[in-house]
Design an enzyme around this catalytic site. Structure first.
Site, mmCIF file in Angstrom:
data_model
loop_
_atom_site.group_PDB
_atom_site.id
_atom_site.type_symbol
_atom_site.label_atom_id
_atom_site.label_comp_id
_atom_site.label_asym_id
_atom_site.label_seq_id
_atom_site.Cartn_x
_atom_site.Cartn_y
_atom_site.Cartn_z
ATOM 1 N N GLU A 1 0.777 -1.213 0.157
ATOM 2 C CA GLU A 1 0.042 -0.193 0.010
ATOM 3 C C GLU A 1 0.999 1.165 -0.115
ATOM 4 O O GLU A 1 1.877 1.307 0.642
ATOM 5 C CB GLU A 1 -0.794 -0.289 1.277
ATOM 6 C CG GLU A 1 -1.843 1.057 1.507
ATOM 7 C CD GLU A 1 -2.293 0.987 3.014
ATOM 8 O OE1 GLU A 1 -2.010 0.225 3.738
ATOM 9 O OE2 GLU A 1 -3.465 1.729 3.456
ATOM 10 N N LYS B 1 -9.404 1.794 -1.618
ATOM 11 C CA LYS B 1 -9.542 1.237 -0.310
ATOM 12 C C LYS B 1 -10.985 1.599 0.421
ATOM 13 O O LYS B 1 -11.322 2.541 0.306
ATOM 14 C CB LYS B 1 -8.579 1.556 0.558
ATOM 15 C CG LYS B 1 -8.432 0.864 1.940
ATOM 16 C CD LYS B 1 -7.247 1.510 2.725
ATOM 17 C CE LYS B 1 -6.845 0.785 4.174
ATOM 18 N NZ LYS B 1 -5.538 1.244 4.759
ATOM 19 N N CYS C 1 -5.032 -3.479 2.813
ATOM 20 C CA CYS C 1 -4.381 -3.476 3.952
ATOM 21 C C CYS C 1 -5.904 -3.594 5.175
ATOM 22 O O CYS C 1 -6.411 -4.717 4.964
ATOM 23 C CB CYS C 1 -3.876 -2.177 4.555
ATOM 24 S SG CYS C 1 -2.855 -2.715 6.012
ATOM 25 N N VAL D 1 0.292 -2.542 10.651
ATOM 26 C CA VAL D 1 0.860 -2.015 12.057
ATOM 27 C C VAL D 1 0.324 -3.169 13.077
ATOM 28 O O VAL D 1 1.091 -3.213 14.145
ATOM 29 C CB VAL D 1 0.570 -0.695 12.387
ATOM 30 C CG1 VAL D 1 1.544 0.123 11.349
ATOM 31 C CG2 VAL D 1 -0.714 -0.288 12.337
HETATM 32 C C1 ACM Z 1 -3.641 -0.125 7.267
HETATM 33 O O1 ACM Z 1 -4.770 -0.178 6.931
HETATM 34 N N1 ACM Z 1 -2.774 0.454 6.755
HETATM 35 C C2 ACM Z 1 -3.410 -0.587 8.666
#
Ligand code: ACM
Length: 262
Positions: free
Chosen positions: A38, A108, A141, A168
């Site tokens: 990402e 996203k 992510c 993370v």
């Molecule tokens: C994330 O969605 N970058 C943890």
């Protein structure tokens, strides 16, 4: 087919340098599909939307031309995350560059933490791109924590989930094994490494990029802080068999008449 995840540590703000690193990492590799993290060009922790806008690209931008050429020359599909400057606003997006010159975009849907102060949430249902008979779906992510995103891609016919990440929290490497099993699809999670201390935050990214089979086998797993390109041989057709037992078809046996969907 050969399929690979690329794990590296983008340098915040150095779009050209990060693109050079991506090109250098891919150049010696041989595969038909590569998935990268990402926000691979910009870095992650923006001080403001204006800062993110200054580091954003358009999907048809010339910044991606060298990568598109590499995709064509290698006969490889390349998926990477970028801050997308679109007419509607700024999105945390994933770009798919195909060997035949297409540029497909996914935005996203499930924004993580303070991303919502910078990006608009994705405005299109997850969709699937057919590349030479292999059906590729993109997610980004934190989309992992909503099973609906991977399920939507499986219902749209995805064989492989191309999942660029900046993880993370510690849960996703295990969770993607479940996402693969519950949909009987391959998943390819390309995470970043390193840390960023900016905008009053200090985030460490967990690495552990991975490739998982439709039966939940971990075909490749990267380390927590190493730059790595992991390439494996997979048969995408294995994702078309949805039978868990002769009596249980993972998609056909769903009971949306029973489930609470809203
Ligand atoms: C994330 O969605 N970058 C943890």
């Amino acid at each position: 087919m050969r399929a690979g995840v690329v794990q590296f540590g983008p340098v915040f703000g150095d779009v050209a340098g990060n693109m050079d690193r991506v090109l250098a990492l891919l150049e010696p590799e041989d595969a038909e599909l590569f998935v990268l993290p990402e926000l691979a060009l910009s870095g992650y922790l923006f001080e403001s939307r204006a800062e993110a806008e200054a580091l954003a690209q358009k999907a048809d931008g010339a910044e991606f031309d060298a990568l598109a050429t590499l995709a064509r020359d290698k006969g490889a599909t390349i998926v990477l995350g970028f801050a997308e400057q679109a007419e509607e606003g700024l999105f945390n997006s994933s770009l798919m560059l195909t060997p035949d010159g297409r540029r497909e975009v996914y935005r996203k849907v499930q924004l993580f933490y303070k991303e919502r102060e910078v990006f608009l949430p994705g405005d299109m249902p997850p969709s699937v791109c057919d590349v030479a008979g292999v059906r590729l779906g993109m997610m980004i992510c934190f989309d992992w924590i909503y099973p609906e995103v991977a399920r939507s891609l499986a219902l749209a016919g995805a064989d492989i989930l191309c999942h660029g990440s900046n993880l993370v929290l510690p849960y996703c490497p295990d969770a993607m094994v479940t996402r693969s099993i519950e949909n009987r699809v391959f998943s390819m999670t390309a995470n970043r490494i390193g840390s960023e201390a900016r905008a009053g935050e200090d985030l460490a990214f967990i690495g552990m990029s991975g490739i998982v089979s439709p039966k939940g086998d971990i075909l490749a797993r990267a380390g927590t802080d190493t730059e790595e390109v992991l390439v494996v041989d997979i048969d995408p057709a294995a994702a078309r068999n949805k039978a868990v037992t002769p009596y249980n078809d993972i998609l056909n046996d769903r009971r949306p008449d029973i489930y609470r969907l809203g």
